[in-house]
Design a protein around this motif. Structure first.
Motif, PDB file in Angstrom:
ATOM      1  N   ASN A  80      -5.711  -3.338   0.217  1.00 25.36           N
ATOM      2  CA  ASN A  80      -6.701  -3.124   1.118  1.00 25.36           C
ATOM      3  C   ASN A  80      -7.782  -3.901   1.401  1.00 25.36           C
ATOM      4  O   ASN A  80      -7.891  -4.432   2.591  1.00 25.36           O
ATOM      5  CB  ASN A  80      -7.346  -1.763   0.866  1.00 25.36           C
ATOM      6  CG  ASN A  80      -6.534  -0.524   1.187  1.00 25.36           C
ATOM      7  OD1 ASN A  80      -6.145  -0.242   2.331  1.00 25.36           O
ATOM      8  ND2 ASN A  80      -6.299   0.493   0.323  1.00 25.36           N
ATOM      9  N   ILE A 117       0.904  -1.186  -0.023  1.00 28.20           N
ATOM     10  CA  ILE A 117      -0.038  -0.071  -0.092  1.00 28.20           C
ATOM     11  C   ILE A 117       0.902   1.185   0.070  1.00 28.20           C
ATOM     12  O   ILE A 117       0.670   2.267  -0.813  1.00 28.20           O
ATOM     13  CB  ILE A 117      -1.005  -0.036   1.117  1.00 28.20           C
ATOM     14  CG1 ILE A 117      -2.162  -1.022   1.064  1.00 28.20           C
ATOM     15  CG2 ILE A 117      -1.724   1.285   1.562  1.00 28.20           C
ATOM     16  CD1 ILE A 117      -3.058  -1.261   2.175  1.00 28.20           C
ATOM     17  N   TYR A 159       2.185   1.615  -3.501  1.00 32.43           N
ATOM     18  CA  TYR A 159       1.050   2.289  -4.542  1.00 32.43           C
ATOM     19  C   TYR A 159       0.770   3.691  -4.177  1.00 32.43           C
ATOM     20  O   TYR A 159       0.595   4.550  -5.232  1.00 32.43           O
ATOM     21  CB  TYR A 159      -0.152   1.307  -4.366  1.00 32.43           C
ATOM     22  CG  TYR A 159       0.087  -0.023  -4.919  1.00 32.43           C
ATOM     23  CD1 TYR A 159       0.621  -0.434  -6.283  1.00 32.43           C
ATOM     24  CD2 TYR A 159      -0.108  -1.198  -4.315  1.00 32.43           C
ATOM     25  CE1 TYR A 159       0.733  -1.516  -6.982  1.00 32.43           C
ATOM     26  CE2 TYR A 159       0.327  -2.378  -4.785  1.00 32.43           C
ATOM     27  CZ  TYR A 159       0.549  -2.570  -5.994  1.00 32.43           C
ATOM     28  OH  TYR A 159       0.724  -3.876  -6.601  1.00 32.43           O
ATOM     29  N   ASP A 160       0.862   4.106  -2.895  1.00 28.03           N
ATOM     30  CA  ASP A 160       0.576   5.226  -2.662  1.00 28.03           C
ATOM     31  C   ASP A 160       1.649   6.353  -3.475  1.00 28.03           C
ATOM     32  O   ASP A 160       1.447   7.383  -3.691  1.00 28.03           O
ATOM     33  CB  ASP A 160       0.884   5.703  -1.014  1.00 28.03           C
ATOM     34  CG  ASP A 160      -0.235   5.239  -0.249  1.00 28.03           C
ATOM     35  OD1 ASP A 160      -1.536   4.765  -0.832  1.00 28.03           O
ATOM     36  OD2 ASP A 160      -0.166   5.064   1.114  1.00 28.03           O
ATOM     37  N   ASN A 193      -4.492  -2.404  -7.836  1.00 27.11           N
ATOM     38  CA  ASN A 193      -3.693  -3.213  -6.827  1.00 27.11           C
ATOM     39  C   ASN A 193      -3.630  -2.738  -5.495  1.00 27.11           C
ATOM     40  O   ASN A 193      -3.635  -3.677  -4.441  1.00 27.11           O
ATOM     41  CB  ASN A 193      -2.237  -3.253  -7.455  1.00 27.11           C
ATOM     42  CG  ASN A 193      -2.283  -4.421  -8.765  1.00 27.11           C
ATOM     43  OD1 ASN A 193      -2.609  -5.249  -8.697  1.00 27.11           O
ATOM     44  ND2 ASN A 193      -1.479  -3.745  -9.596  1.00 27.11           N
ATOM     45  N   ARG A 194      -3.839  -1.513  -5.142  1.00 23.95           N
ATOM     46  CA  ARG A 194      -3.810  -1.077  -4.011  1.00 23.95           C
ATOM     47  C   ARG A 194      -5.471  -1.440  -3.236  1.00 23.95           C
ATOM     48  O   ARG A 194      -5.424  -1.794  -2.017  1.00 23.95           O
ATOM     49  CB  ARG A 194      -3.772   0.662  -3.763  1.00 23.95           C
ATOM     50  CG  ARG A 194      -3.558   0.959  -2.418  1.00 23.95           C
ATOM     51  CD  ARG A 194      -3.271   2.550  -2.146  1.00 23.95           C
ATOM     52  NE  ARG A 194      -4.334   3.449  -2.626  1.00 23.95           N
ATOM     53  CZ  ARG A 194      -4.401   4.537  -2.805  1.00 23.95           C
ATOM     54  NH1 ARG A 194      -3.291   5.473  -2.365  1.00 23.95           N
ATOM     55  NH2 ARG A 194      -5.448   5.464  -3.131  1.00 23.95           N
ATOM     56  N   ALA A 249      -2.429   0.947 -10.544  1.00 21.76           N
ATOM     57  CA  ALA A 249      -1.982   1.195  -9.247  1.00 21.76           C
ATOM     58  C   ALA A 249      -3.124   1.244  -8.269  1.00 21.76           C
ATOM     59  O   ALA A 249      -3.042   0.781  -7.112  1.00 21.76           O
ATOM     60  CB  ALA A 249      -1.294   2.346  -9.194  1.00 21.76           C
ATOM     61  N   TYR A 250      -4.242   1.832  -8.687  1.00 22.71           N
ATOM     62  CA  TYR A 250      -5.517   2.096  -7.731  1.00 22.71           C
ATOM     63  C   TYR A 250      -6.127   0.444  -7.693  1.00 22.71           C
ATOM     64  O   TYR A 250      -6.366   0.199  -6.479  1.00 22.71           O
ATOM     65  CB  TYR A 250      -6.482   2.752  -8.568  1.00 22.71           C
ATOM     66  CG  TYR A 250      -6.271   4.258  -8.005  1.00 22.71           C
ATOM     67  CD1 TYR A 250      -6.268   4.869  -6.854  1.00 22.71           C
ATOM     68  CD2 TYR A 250      -6.000   5.191  -9.189  1.00 22.71           C
ATOM     69  CE1 TYR A 250      -5.896   6.343  -6.771  1.00 22.71           C
ATOM     70  CE2 TYR A 250      -5.807   6.604  -8.988  1.00 22.71           C
ATOM     71  CZ  TYR A 250      -5.657   7.123  -7.625  1.00 22.71           C
ATOM     72  OH  TYR A 250      -5.551   8.418  -7.575  1.00 22.71           O
ATOM     73  N   ASP A 288     -10.468   2.727  -3.714  1.00 19.21           N
ATOM     74  CA  ASP A 288      -9.515   2.269  -4.707  1.00 19.21           C
ATOM     75  C   ASP A 288     -10.041   1.872  -6.042  1.00 19.21           C
ATOM     76  O   ASP A 288      -9.712   2.540  -7.102  1.00 19.21           O
ATOM     77  CB  ASP A 288      -8.568   1.635  -4.080  1.00 19.21           C
ATOM     78  CG  ASP A 288      -7.336   2.239  -3.141  1.00 19.21           C
ATOM     79  OD1 ASP A 288      -7.279   3.513  -3.368  1.00 19.21           O
ATOM     80  OD2 ASP A 288      -6.838   1.510  -2.284  1.00 19.21           O
TER      81      ASP A 288
END
Length: 186
Positions: free
Chosen positions: A35, A12, A15-16, A30-31, A27-28, A47
């Protein structure tokens, strides 16, 4: 377990940083997965929503957001996402099954019956769909059809007591007393 939690928390954080540099749907997404794995369902919904804003034609994004919404007990929101997921991925068996289960829980029996049938069309070996469809058919007094579905369940799981009991009820309603007594005796 601690290593897994650390892995997801580190992911996380990575990815941030990636999103700050260049926000991409991947990226969103996978985050969101990370989560979700940490039971941060509200963050996962956000996300997946951001990923959808960047790539609205990916059925997996809607499917995963529906899973997170289900975990948050947002049935109507999950149903809307499952509807979009099956539009974009028409052979997503699990999306149809989850969609049907939510429809059934919301008492939309007609829609649930259609979707359980769709699951069976996609995968004739899906026992959960047969079992759930059989209950609908019992309630609709379609006893022969219910027995047919129940027999599919029992072919895969001969000791399924609920299905045996439901078949006995259907046999009883059809006046097949011998078969009903046999099932009641199991």
């Amino acid at each position: 377990l601690k290593d897994q939690l650390n892995y997801f928390n580190e992911a996380i954080a990575d990815y941030d940083q990636a999103i700050m540099i260049k926000p991409t749907y991947a990226a969103y997404y996978n985050r969101g997965l990370a989560n979700f794995s940490l039971n941060n369902f509200a963050a996962a919904v956000t996300d997946y929503g951001n990923a959808i804003a960047l790539n609205s034609k990916n059925g997996d994004l809607y499917y995963n957001r529906a899973l997170a919404k289900t975990a948050l007990n947002d049935k109507k929101g999950a149903l809307a996402d499952y509807n979009q997921a099956v539009v974009l991925s028409s052979n997503n068996e699990q999306a149809y099954l989850n969609k049907a289960n939510i429809e059934l829980s919301l008492s939309d029996i007609k829609a649930a019956l259609v979707d359980y049938t769709k699951v069976i069309t996609i995968n004739p070996g899906n026992i959960e769909a047969y079992a759930n469809r059989s209950v609908i058919r019992l309630n609709k007094k379609e006893f022969a059809a219910a027995i047919s579905d129940i027999n599919k369940v029992l072919a895969a799981d001969p000791k399924n007591l609920l299905s045996i009991y439901n078949r006995a009820l259907a046999y009883d309603q059809l006046g097949n007393n011998k078969e009903a007594i046999t099932d009641y005796s199991l």
